[in-house]
Structures are given as structure tokens and as C-alpha cells.
Design a protein around this motif. Sequence first.
Motif, mmCIF file in Angstrom:
data_model
loop_
_atom_site.group_PDB
_atom_site.id
_atom_site.type_symbol
_atom_site.label_atom_id
_atom_site.label_comp_id
_atom_site.label_asym_id
_atom_site.label_seq_id
_atom_site.Cartn_x
_atom_site.Cartn_y
_atom_site.Cartn_z
ATOM 1 N N THR A 1 -68.250 41.298 -5.730
ATOM 2 C CA THR A 1 -67.329 40.783 -4.710
ATOM 3 C C THR A 1 -68.042 39.940 -3.665
ATOM 4 O OG1 THR A 1 -67.625 42.787 -3.362
ATOM 5 C CG2 THR A 1 -65.798 42.776 -4.916
ATOM 6 N N PHE B 1 -63.492 47.962 -6.565
ATOM 7 C CA PHE B 1 -64.431 47.263 -5.686
ATOM 8 C C PHE B 1 -64.641 47.981 -4.364
ATOM 9 C CE2 PHE B 1 -60.167 45.627 -4.930
ATOM 10 C CZ PHE B 1 -60.059 45.863 -3.570
ATOM 11 N N ASP C 1 -56.147 54.769 3.810
ATOM 12 C CA ASP C 1 -54.942 54.347 4.534
ATOM 13 C C ASP C 1 -53.838 53.872 3.590
ATOM 14 O OD1 ASP C 1 -56.221 51.930 3.916
ATOM 15 O OD2 ASP C 1 -57.028 51.746 5.947
ATOM 16 N N ARG C 2 -54.047 53.980 2.283
ATOM 17 C CA ARG C 2 -52.960 53.718 1.329
ATOM 18 C C ARG C 2 -52.395 55.014 0.760
ATOM 19 N NH1 ARG C 2 -53.251 49.927 3.607
ATOM 20 N NH2 ARG C 2 -53.206 47.716 3.037
ATOM 21 N N GLN D 1 -48.688 55.218 0.684
ATOM 22 C CA GLN D 1 -48.064 54.429 -0.384
ATOM 23 C C GLN D 1 -48.197 55.167 -1.720
ATOM 24 O OE1 GLN D 1 -48.722 50.200 -0.571
ATOM 25 N NE2 GLN D 1 -48.844 49.961 1.635
ATOM 26 N N ARG E 1 -45.529 57.832 -1.831
ATOM 27 C CA ARG E 1 -44.187 57.338 -2.169
ATOM 28 C C ARG E 1 -44.100 56.935 -3.641
ATOM 29 N NH1 ARG E 1 -41.150 52.591 1.018
ATOM 30 N NH2 ARG E 1 -41.760 53.867 2.817
ATOM 31 N N PHE F 1 -42.482 50.627 -6.413
ATOM 32 C CA PHE F 1 -41.623 49.914 -5.454
ATOM 33 C C PHE F 1 -42.158 48.509 -5.248
ATOM 34 C CE2 PHE F 1 -44.716 50.475 -2.066
ATOM 35 C CZ PHE F 1 -45.262 51.733 -2.262
ATOM 36 N N TYR G 1 -50.739 40.651 6.671
ATOM 37 C CA TYR G 1 -50.707 41.935 7.395
ATOM 38 C C TYR G 1 -50.334 41.704 8.870
ATOM 39 C CZ TYR G 1 -53.176 43.570 3.210
ATOM 40 O OH TYR G 1 -53.541 43.853 1.914
ATOM 41 N N LEU H 1 -62.248 40.113 -7.458
ATOM 42 C CA LEU H 1 -61.656 41.460 -7.509
ATOM 43 C C LEU H 1 -60.745 41.722 -6.311
ATOM 44 C CD1 LEU H 1 -64.539 43.833 -8.807
ATOM 45 C CD2 LEU H 1 -62.827 42.609 -10.122
ATOM 46 N N LYS H 2 -61.301 41.622 -5.095
ATOM 47 C CA LYS H 2 -60.497 41.917 -3.894
ATOM 48 C C LYS H 2 -59.302 40.982 -3.767
ATOM 49 C CE LYS H 2 -63.727 44.044 -0.665
ATOM 50 N NZ LYS H 2 -64.365 43.990 0.650
ATOM 51 N N TYR I 1 -56.439 42.123 -5.948
ATOM 52 C CA TYR I 1 -55.870 43.329 -5.350
ATOM 53 C C TYR I 1 -55.043 42.975 -4.114
ATOM 54 C CZ TYR I 1 -55.258 47.664 -2.876
ATOM 55 O OH TYR I 1 -54.691 48.709 -2.198
ATOM 56 N N ARG J 1 -51.553 41.733 -4.635
ATOM 57 C CA ARG J 1 -50.686 42.836 -5.039
ATOM 58 C C ARG J 1 -50.335 43.725 -3.831
ATOM 59 N NH1 ARG J 1 -51.994 45.371 -10.714
ATOM 60 N NH2 ARG J 1 -50.324 46.899 -10.910
ATOM 61 N N ASP J 2 -51.361 43.956 -3.003
ATOM 62 C CA ASP J 2 -51.154 44.836 -1.857
ATOM 63 C C ASP J 2 -50.262 44.198 -0.789
ATOM 64 O OD1 ASP J 2 -51.951 47.447 -0.610
ATOM 65 O OD2 ASP J 2 -52.623 46.079 0.975
ATOM 66 N N ARG K 1 -46.733 44.780 -2.133
ATOM 67 C CA ARG K 1 -46.381 46.204 -2.144
ATOM 68 C C ARG K 1 -46.242 46.745 -0.723
ATOM 69 N NH1 ARG K 1 -50.784 49.212 -5.029
ATOM 70 N NH2 ARG K 1 -51.681 49.202 -2.948
ATOM 71 N N SER K 2 -47.155 46.334 0.166
ATOM 72 C CA SER K 2 -47.086 46.814 1.549
ATOM 73 C C SER K 2 -45.818 46.316 2.232
ATOM 74 C CB SER K 2 -48.325 46.360 2.335
ATOM 75 O OG SER K 2 -49.481 47.004 1.828
ATOM 76 N N LYS L 1 -42.953 45.749 0.748
ATOM 77 C CA LYS L 1 -41.864 46.609 0.248
ATOM 78 C C LYS L 1 -41.932 47.988 0.897
ATOM 79 C CE LYS L 1 -41.278 44.328 -4.199
ATOM 80 N NZ LYS L 1 -41.768 44.360 -5.601
ATOM 81 N N PHE L 2 -43.148 48.508 1.031
ATOM 82 C CA PHE L 2 -43.324 49.834 1.642
ATOM 83 C C PHE L 2 -42.719 49.859 3.041
ATOM 84 C CE2 PHE L 2 -45.933 52.869 4.125
ATOM 85 C CZ PHE L 2 -45.684 54.027 3.399
ATOM 86 N N ASP M 1 -52.213 49.092 8.896
ATOM 87 C CA ASP M 1 -52.377 50.481 8.435
ATOM 88 C C ASP M 1 -53.016 51.377 9.494
ATOM 89 O OD1 ASP M 1 -54.942 49.401 8.117
ATOM 90 O OD2 ASP M 1 -54.628 49.094 5.963
#
Lengths: 200, 200
Positions: free
Chosen positions: A48, A170, A186-187, A190, A193, A200, B15, B58-59, B62, B65-66, B69-70, B72-73, B186
Motif C-alpha cells: 500500500t 491491508f 470502528d466498523r 457496521q 448490522r 446493506f 466522510y 488495496l486501500k 476498499y 466500497r466503504d 456502505r457507510s 447506507k449505514f 466514525d
Amino acid sequence: MAAAIDFYFDFSSPYGYLASHKIEALAARHGRTVNWRPMLLGVAMKVTGGRPLPELPLKGDYARRDFLRSAKFHGIQLRIPAVFPISTVPPVRAFYWLQGKDPRNAVELAKALYRAYFVDGLDISRPENVIQVGERLGLNGAELGAALNDPEVKDRTRAEVEGAIAKGVFGSPYVVVDGEPFWGVDRFEQIERWLATGPF
Amino acid sequence: MAAAIDFYFDFSSPYGYLASHKIEALAARHGRTVNWRPMLLGVAMKVTGGRPLPELPLKGDYARRDFLRSAKFHGIQLRIPAVFPISTVPPVRAFYWLQGKDPRNAVELAKALYRAYFVDGLDISRPENVIQVGERLGLNGAELGAALNDPEVKDRTRAEVEGAIAKGVFGSPYVVVDGEPFWGVDRFEQIERWLATGPF
């Protein structure tokens, strides 16, 4: 039976340590079990391009404060060790060696190693300290010491760490639930849920 | 009267966008007001040596996606814009220009700019799009356009961004409560507890 949750972590990661206190109960609330999978953040960082949080300008100071505050928030004892962060090859080898013989005890060893580092301040990058932690759990110190240099244990460790990176891991903690990745303690809400109500 | 909460954010930060939906209610629950303080993550990254999340191996995968998803959360509408991330000098200048004249409306402009970017996909790095967003709010487009190149507005913006970095702000969102810094949407639960019960 529902699939186990994969719990990836680095033994030098404060957030991984916090997660180690919460993952079993989280999984159990939803009828899941946990695969404990220690990895090496330093190897992932080569991919990374990351660097350890404590070394980064501005972020490093914040991180130290957040480690301690987050521990208090979760009600978990944590001290930042005098030697921090560390490379954790010996504890990871100890874990996978024991997992091959006694998976349940391997989880107890992981918890004991984390506690030795983040509560007692023991430098678990040193093989003799890993052996000491193992002996306190009733393991044979000579056997454990030999395992830390056993080519088979080294290969298994390398395969696990490379396998984690091949799966995109990573960070620490990094939890995978039915193929869905979650990075960070901190996830965990999530994850909760996701386990309760599905994607979701 | 209790001190206002400082809410630092970057207009290109998903965020930060999520946080912008939650910060006012969080503060109000504890009798606080909010200072909205847009900054420029790109400038902070020159200090921390960081790079935009989406660019990291990698990050990056992710993170995309996060983000979704966050959103929606938290029950917040979010689309990843076609042009992402962006440098956001024009929206930051527009904000500080308007704040000098009408602070309450400046917050509305910030929300409208975030929405334009993360819901409508409008590239708010372009001055003409910032002007369009302002006009929809009833601002004078010609006046706003002129402000984007006004040396006084530029100086004010530079001072705000540099002031944020001098205070250690390196991420988005970054919230400061009575001197205590919290990075990330978060950490809003920790902010909530801090406001409710004091330091922990």
C-alpha cells in the motif's frame, strides 16, 4: 451452519488489540465463530505504500491520543508500550505453530500475547518474551522456542501472511464476513448490522 | 455559553460529506453550535505525506466500497462522482466569501455544494459549477464569480487553510471539541460521549 468470520490483525496494532476484546462476543451474538488470523502489517505496507501511523507527521500525535481514548471508550485497559510499534514475526509464528496442534489454545495465546504487549509492555518482538508468555499458559518453552525457527512453521507463517495480502488485507483489524471486508474496530457497528440484517 | 464545535472538512471528502449531515444535530443535542471550516486536504497531505485514499493500492478499492456502505449505514444518499477526488479551492473560497457577509447562509451553501458533488455528480472544482450552485440558493452569480478571484477572499482562504494545518488538522472530517480532536465520522460516538459526560 453459518460461515466463520475471518479476523485479521497485527500483534503491534492497538486497534487490533481493542478488536480482539470484542470480536468473539460480536460473532457469538449472531451464531458465528471466528478465525483468528494474525498477519504482518509491515508486509502489507510494502504493497500500500503506507507507513506506521505513529511515524506520520500530525497523524502520529493524533494516533497516540486516539489509541488511549478509544481504549477508554471501549472500557479496555491499554498502555502504549515503550517499544512501539514492533515487527511481530515471532508471535505470529508462535500462533500458527500452536494453531496446527491446538486451535483453541492458539486463540488464548494470541490474547495473552496482546495483553503482554499492550498491558504489561513486554516487547513481544523478542523470541524469549514470546516463550515466556507461552510458558505462563502452560506451553513447553523449549518446544515453542524450537518452533519459532522451524522451517515448516516459517513457511506456514509466510503463506498465511501472503494469503492475507492476496485477499486485499491491508490493515488491522480487518474482518471479512461472507466476503465483505470491514477495516477498523470502528466498523464493528457496521459488522453488527451486516450480521443481523444481511448486506446493506 | 458552551464553546462552539470546530468542524473541519474537505469538499471532496465522502466522510466529510457524511459528517456534514450529522454534525448540527450532534452539537444541538448538547447545547453547542458548529463552526463550519472547509479546508484543503491536498495541502494537509503535503505535511503528512499522505495521498488520496482512492489512489492507494488495496486501500483505494476498499475505500470506494466503504464510502457507499457507510452512506447506507447512516441512511445518507451518496454517489461516487465521475471526477473524484478533486481539488476544491473554488468552493472553499465561495464559502469564506459568503461567511464574511452572511454566516448562516454560508452553511447552507456548504451543504448545497456537498450535495451537488456527492448526489448530483457536479464537478465543483469548476468555478462555473460553484456559481451555478450559488445561484440556485439565490446568490448573485456575477458577485460570487468575482469573489472567487478576489485577492481578499484568496487571502482569507489561505489563512483559514494554513490555520487549520497549524492546529494539526490533517483529515476530513476533523472535529475539535474544547481542544480535543476527533478524526473521522466514525468518531462521532466518542464526540457524543465527550459532550455528554466530559473527558474520558
